[in-house]
Motif scaffolding. Structure first.
Motif, PDB file in Angstrom:
ATOM      1  N   ARG A 167       0.843  -1.207   0.000  1.00 21.97           N
ATOM      2  CA  ARG A 167       0.000   0.000   0.000  1.00 21.97           C
ATOM      3  C   ARG A 167       0.876   1.254   0.000  1.00 21.97           C
ATOM      4  NH1 ARG A 167      -5.761   0.967   1.434  1.00 21.97           N
ATOM      5  NH2 ARG A 167      -5.902   3.203   1.628  1.00 21.97           N
ATOM      6  N   PHE A 168       1.890   1.244   0.856  1.00 15.06           N
ATOM      7  CA  PHE A 168       2.789   2.403   0.944  1.00 15.06           C
ATOM      8  C   PHE A 168       3.530   2.617  -0.378  1.00 15.06           C
ATOM      9  CE2 PHE A 168       6.466   4.860   2.231  1.00 15.06           C
ATOM     10  CZ  PHE A 168       5.945   5.718   3.172  1.00 15.06           C
ATOM     11  N   PHE A 169       3.948   1.516  -0.992  1.00 10.95           N
ATOM     12  CA  PHE A 169       4.649   1.561  -2.286  1.00 10.95           C
ATOM     13  C   PHE A 169       3.769   2.242  -3.336  1.00 10.95           C
ATOM     14  CE2 PHE A 169       5.241  -0.887  -6.362  1.00 10.95           C
ATOM     15  CZ  PHE A 169       6.479  -0.368  -6.700  1.00 10.95           C
ATOM     16  N   ILE A 170       2.515   1.866  -3.376  1.00 13.83           N
ATOM     17  CA  ILE A 170       1.592   2.441  -4.371  1.00 13.83           C
ATOM     18  C   ILE A 170       1.323   3.912  -4.077  1.00 13.83           C
ATOM     19  CG2 ILE A 170      -0.832   2.340  -5.155  1.00 13.83           C
ATOM     20  CD1 ILE A 170      -0.445  -0.746  -5.173  1.00 13.83           C
ATOM     21  N   LEU A 171       1.188   4.269  -2.797  1.00 15.54           N
ATOM     22  CA  LEU A 171       0.893   5.659  -2.443  1.00 15.54           C
ATOM     23  C   LEU A 171       2.113   6.567  -2.564  1.00 15.54           C
ATOM     24  CD1 LEU A 171      -1.431   5.105   0.637  1.00 15.54           C
ATOM     25  CD2 LEU A 171      -2.085   5.758  -1.680  1.00 15.54           C
ATOM     26  N   SER A 172       3.290   5.969  -2.657  1.00 14.53           N
ATOM     27  CA  SER A 172       4.510   6.771  -2.796  1.00 14.53           C
ATOM     28  C   SER A 172       4.634   7.414  -4.166  1.00 14.53           C
ATOM     29  CB  SER A 172       5.756   5.908  -2.549  1.00 14.53           C
ATOM     30  OG  SER A 172       5.681   5.364  -1.272  1.00 14.53           O
ATOM     31  N   ALA A 173       3.795   6.999  -5.097  1.00 12.83           N
ATOM     32  CA  ALA A 173       3.769   7.629  -6.422  1.00 12.83           C
ATOM     33  C   ALA A 173       2.403   8.273  -6.608  1.00 12.83           C
ATOM     34  CB  ALA A 173       4.002   6.583  -7.512  1.00 12.83           C
ATOM     35  N   HIS A 174       2.349   9.337  -7.390  1.00 13.76           N
ATOM     36  CA  HIS A 174       1.053   9.918  -7.702  1.00 13.76           C
ATOM     37  C   HIS A 174       0.287   8.942  -8.591  1.00 13.76           C
ATOM     38  CE1 HIS A 174      -1.719  12.882  -9.780  1.00 13.76           C
ATOM     39  NE2 HIS A 174      -2.061  12.905  -8.523  1.00 13.76           N
ATOM     40  N   TYR A 175      -1.041   8.868  -8.445  1.00 17.17           N
ATOM     41  CA  TYR A 175      -1.788   7.812  -9.135  1.00 17.17           C
ATOM     42  C   TYR A 175      -1.725   7.925 -10.654  1.00 17.17           C
ATOM     43  CZ  TYR A 175      -5.780  10.929 -10.134  1.00 17.17           C
ATOM     44  OH  TYR A 175      -6.576  11.934 -10.625  1.00 17.17           O
ATOM     45  N   ARG A 176      -1.437   9.147 -11.176  1.00 15.74           N
ATOM     46  CA  ARG A 176      -1.362   9.272 -12.636  1.00 15.74           C
ATOM     47  C   ARG A 176       0.037   9.022 -13.168  1.00 15.74           C
ATOM     48  NH1 ARG A 176      -2.322  14.091 -14.650  1.00 15.74           N
ATOM     49  NH2 ARG A 176      -2.677  15.284 -12.748  1.00 15.74           N
ATOM     50  N   GLY A 177       1.005   8.798 -12.272  1.00 13.83           N
ATOM     51  CA  GLY A 177       2.366   8.517 -12.712  1.00 13.83           C
ATOM     52  C   GLY A 177       2.575   7.013 -12.839  1.00 13.83           C
ATOM     53  N   THR A 178       3.585   6.623 -13.597  1.00  7.97           N
ATOM     54  CA  THR A 178       3.872   5.190 -13.694  1.00  7.97           C
ATOM     55  C   THR A 178       4.619   4.754 -12.436  1.00  7.97           C
ATOM     56  OG1 THR A 178       5.903   5.710 -14.863  1.00  7.97           O
ATOM     57  CG2 THR A 178       4.014   5.059 -16.210  1.00  7.97           C
ATOM     58  N   VAL A 179       4.502   3.476 -12.144  1.00 15.09           N
ATOM     59  CA  VAL A 179       5.238   2.886 -11.034  1.00 15.09           C
ATOM     60  C   VAL A 179       5.935   1.666 -11.599  1.00 15.09           C
ATOM     61  CG1 VAL A 179       4.985   1.558  -8.927  1.00 15.09           C
ATOM     62  CG2 VAL A 179       3.687   3.651  -9.203  1.00 15.09           C
ATOM     63  N   PHE A 231       7.905  -1.700 -10.675  1.00 18.04           N
ATOM     64  CA  PHE A 231       8.189  -2.615  -9.578  1.00 18.04           C
ATOM     65  C   PHE A 231       9.649  -3.063  -9.618  1.00 18.04           C
ATOM     66  CE2 PHE A 231       9.303  -7.026  -9.122  1.00 18.04           C
ATOM     67  CZ  PHE A 231       9.166  -7.199  -7.756  1.00 18.04           C
ATOM     68  N   SER A 232      10.302  -3.096  -8.457  1.00 20.99           N
ATOM     69  CA  SER A 232      11.563  -3.805  -8.293  1.00 20.99           C
ATOM     70  C   SER A 232      11.674  -4.149  -6.818  1.00 20.99           C
ATOM     71  CB  SER A 232      12.750  -2.934  -8.716  1.00 20.99           C
ATOM     72  OG  SER A 232      12.887  -1.845  -7.822  1.00 20.99           O
ATOM     73  N   ASN A 233      12.507  -5.125  -6.488  1.00 16.79           N
ATOM     74  CA  ASN A 233      12.695  -5.456  -5.070  1.00 16.79           C
ATOM     75  C   ASN A 233      13.262  -4.267  -4.309  1.00 16.79           C
ATOM     76  OD1 ASN A 233      12.063  -8.411  -4.422  1.00 16.79           O
ATOM     77  ND2 ASN A 233      13.151  -8.562  -6.378  1.00 16.79           N
ATOM     78  N   GLU A 234      14.166  -3.511  -4.958  1.00 21.61           N
ATOM     79  CA  GLU A 234      14.778  -2.353  -4.294  1.00 21.61           C
ATOM     80  C   GLU A 234      13.700  -1.333  -3.925  1.00 21.61           C
ATOM     81  OE1 GLU A 234      15.909  -3.517  -7.354  1.00 21.61           O
ATOM     82  OE2 GLU A 234      17.403  -4.737  -6.295  1.00 21.61           O
ATOM     83  N   ALA A 235      12.784  -1.080  -4.887  1.00 19.35           N
ATOM     84  CA  ALA A 235      11.743  -0.081  -4.633  1.00 19.35           C
ATOM     85  C   ALA A 235      10.824  -0.541  -3.507  1.00 19.35           C
ATOM     86  CB  ALA A 235      10.939   0.168  -5.911  1.00 19.35           C
ATOM     87  N   LEU A 236      10.537  -1.844  -3.452  1.00 18.40           N
ATOM     88  CA  LEU A 236       9.649  -2.333  -2.389  1.00 18.40           C
ATOM     89  C   LEU A 236      10.352  -2.335  -1.032  1.00 18.40           C
ATOM     90  CD1 LEU A 236       7.559  -5.188  -4.004  1.00 18.40           C
ATOM     91  CD2 LEU A 236       6.726  -3.096  -2.948  1.00 18.40           C
ATOM     92  N   ILE A 237      11.648  -2.625  -1.030  1.00 15.05           N
ATOM     93  CA  ILE A 237      12.385  -2.583   0.245  1.00 15.05           C
ATOM     94  C   ILE A 237      12.431  -1.138   0.754  1.00 15.05           C
ATOM     95  CG2 ILE A 237      14.675  -2.890   1.284  1.00 15.05           C
ATOM     96  CD1 ILE A 237      14.900  -5.416  -0.614  1.00 15.05           C
ATOM     97  N   ALA A 238      12.605  -0.194  -0.164  1.00 13.66           N
ATOM     98  CA  ALA A 238      12.570   1.227   0.231  1.00 13.66           C
ATOM     99  C   ALA A 238      11.194   1.584   0.792  1.00 13.66           C
ATOM    100  CB  ALA A 238      12.906   2.116  -0.961  1.00 13.66           C
ATOM    101  N   ALA A 239      10.137   1.051   0.179  1.00 13.25           N
ATOM    102  CA  ALA A 239       8.783   1.328   0.670  1.00 13.25           C
ATOM    103  C   ALA A 239       8.587   0.736   2.061  1.00 13.25           C
ATOM    104  CB  ALA A 239       7.749   0.750  -0.302  1.00 13.25           C
ATOM    105  N   GLN A 240       9.124  -0.458   2.271  1.00 12.16           N
ATOM    106  CA  GLN A 240       9.008  -1.096   3.585  1.00 12.16           C
ATOM    107  C   GLN A 240       9.680  -0.244   4.665  1.00 12.16           C
ATOM    108  OE1 GLN A 240      10.334  -5.225   3.646  1.00 12.16           O
ATOM    109  NE2 GLN A 240      10.783  -5.051   5.817  1.00 12.16           N
ATOM    110  N   LYS A 241      10.876   0.268   4.324  1.00 10.60           N
ATOM    111  CA  LYS A 241      11.596   1.120   5.293  1.00 10.60           C
ATOM    112  C   LYS A 241      10.828   2.405   5.555  1.00 10.60           C
ATOM    113  CE  LYS A 241      16.261  -0.592   4.709  1.00 10.60           C
ATOM    114  NZ  LYS A 241      17.282  -0.626   3.661  1.00 10.60           N
ATOM    115  N   GLY A 242      10.292   2.980   4.488  1.00 10.35           N
ATOM    116  CA  GLY A 242       9.529   4.215   4.631  1.00 10.35           C
ATOM    117  C   GLY A 242       8.300   4.009   5.496  1.00 10.35           C
TER     118      GLY A 242
END
Ligand code: ZN
Length: 496
Positions: free
Chosen positions: A315-327, A329-340
């Motif tokens: 959920r945090f990973f998805i909300l970290s980007a604006h909904y009209r922007g592309t997202v 996926f990578s493990n690095e991006a999800l690990i950053a989201a987990q830390k955030g």
């Protein structure tokens, strides 16, 4: 509160001031899943995006009727009136009733949404439960001359519609280009033109899901359900229609054409679309072999995943980007989201440990007094959730400074800081604490033990056994417990 909420309307390609047709009521329709497989990351994004909108509109005081449908018939494999029905194909493979397939995956979709803390919609209509309404829609379009019957099926006459109303206004496509780019019709096609789309399909002998109609025993075309059910539950003019950007064409374009061809004008005031999630820059899809279900994310059980990711991390990973922007996926991006996510949750729970001062320092005072409005401004600007998160991180930074005594806060500002962070993080962004049931049970158990030890200490004090009472106090302090004697009794808390 002041209503100055801007949303981007895909139809006008502008941010527009949100003005509901019948305030305080708001009607909102979002295309839900086709229930023939497990929900994946691509399902999580529209669900979370429109959950944020649902929460925010309710917070602003609107009475929102949120309709999100379940597609359980009519979605053919190639999105273009061809191929097997997706649910029927799965049912044949697994030797089950189509409705067993639909129910099974609907239940699993609900479980995944609950894990992601996505609120259930107000109404969740099924396409198969609204065959009559869809047939009525087809009759109206036929009566108005924008559809034709061909061999028991009914097709929408896109060329005729385009002459009167212009087809393609949502996607910005032009009919001549669409015709030039479409495949040549082979001699046996029932359609007058390849760009025409099915409103009703005659069932082939092997087709299981079938209903009687004036044209044939068959089933509705996929685009009919959302027009028919949106109108049934939200009226012939309603505020918001949402979905993923991949639905703009053909699905939502066809919905606009069906509405205008049946009732003479458009039903929807604001069209909203979330962008897609890509995996290493590629669209995610079953056929591309880069398809990861939400359950696989939650368990880590997929070869592309280096670990499990909790629902709140997703959920945090998805909300970290604006909904009209592309997202991407990578493990690095999800690990950053987990830390955030963890940083934000720790920041909020650390508020309890802050000691108040008589007065704020000037900088703290200024920051806290502006925080709530800055977060509102970000939400009001077409749901800028990444900005809200960045402001909450600034607040976490302040909380650390307050704990390190590098800043000072008064009781009133501490209350405001706490309320603002709780409102935006939990109520509006819909995050929740992920301390597992195990942890909660463990905390409850040691809470009981501490209470019992403190009762022994109280008894020791009553007996004037000071040595035992001091020994208990020191042992608890060593273990990290802060014990306070107040006039109302003994209180304790665990310092981290
Ligand atoms: Zn739809």
């Amino acid at each position: 509160m002041e209503q100055n909420f801007l949303i981007y309307n895909t139809l006008t390609r502008h941010k527009e001031l949100f003005k509901p047709l019948h305030a305080p009521n708001v009607g909102m329709y979002v295309c839900g899943p086709t229930v023939y497989g497990d929900a994946h990351l691509g399902h999580a994004r529209p669900a979370i995006t429109f959950d944020i909108l649902f929460r925010y509109l309710k917070h602003q005081g609107y009475k929102v009727r949120y309709v999100r449908n379940i597609t359980d018939v009519g979605h053919l494999e190639h999105d273009a009136d061809e191929g097997d029905d997706k649910i029927e194909k799965k049912a044949r493979l697994e030797q089950l009733e189509p409705m067993e397939i639909a129910q099974y995956y609907t239940n699993r979709y609900h479980d995944a949404m609950e894990a992601l803390n996505v609120l259930p919609p107000s109404i969740e209509p099924h396409a198969t439960g609204h065959i009559i309404e869809q047939e009525e829609l087809v009759k109206e379009i036929l009566a108005n001359g924008y559809a034709y019957e061909s061999n028991g099926s009914v097709y929408f006459d896109v060329v005729k519609y385009d002459k009167d109303h212009k087809y393609g206004i949502l996607s910005g496509r032009n009919l001549t280009d669409m015709i030039n780019n479409s495949r040549e019709l082979n001699g046996v096609s029932e359609k007058h033109n390849q760009v025409d789309f099915a409103l009703w399909k005659k069932a082939q002998p092997e087709h299981i899901m079938r209903w009687p109609s004036p044209w044939s025993v068959g089933f509705p075309g996929w685009h009919c359900e959302c027009t028919a059910m949106g109108r049934k539950y939200l009226g012939s003019h309603f505020d918001i229609h949402g979905g993923g950007m991949d639905l703009v064409f053909p699905h939502h374009e066809c919905e606009i054409a069906q509405a205008v061809a049946s009732q003479g004008d458009q039903m929807v005031h604001y069209w909203m679309h979330n962008n897609m999630i890509t995996i290493n820059g590629q669209k995610m899809g079953k056929s591309l072999g880069n398809f990861i279900t939400l359950e696989q994310f939650f368990t880590g059980n997929h070869e592309s995943l280096t670990q499990a990711y909790s629902p709140m991390t997703i959920r945090f990973f998805i909300l970290s980007a604006h909904y009209r922007g592309t997202v991407d996926f990578s493990n690095e991006a999800l690990i950053a989201a987990q830390k955030g996510y963890e940083r934000l949750m720790n920041g909020i729970s650390d508020i309890d440990r802050i000691q108040v001062s008589k007065e704020c320092d000037a900088e703290t005072d200024k920051f806290v007094k502006a925080l709530r409005q800055r977060c509102y401004d970000a939400m009001n600007d077409d749901l800028q959730t990444p900005l809200v998160i960045s402001y909450l991180f600034e607040a976490c930074h302040l909380i650390n400074n307050l704990l390190d005594h590098k800043a000072q806060i008064c009781a009133e500002c501490l209350k405001e800081l706490s309320e603002t962070m709780n409102l935006f993080a939990f109520d509006l962004l819909g995050l929740k604490s992920e301390k597992g049931a195990n942890n909660d049970a463990r905390e409850e158990a040691y809470g009981k033990v501490v209470d019992m030890v403190l009762q022994l200490r109280t008894k020791a004090k009553t007996d004037k056994d000071w040595a035992t009472s001091d020994q208990i106090r020191d042992a608890l302090a060593n273990a990290g417990f802060e014990v306070k004697d107040t006039k109302d009794g003994v209180t304790w808390k665990l310092n981290k």
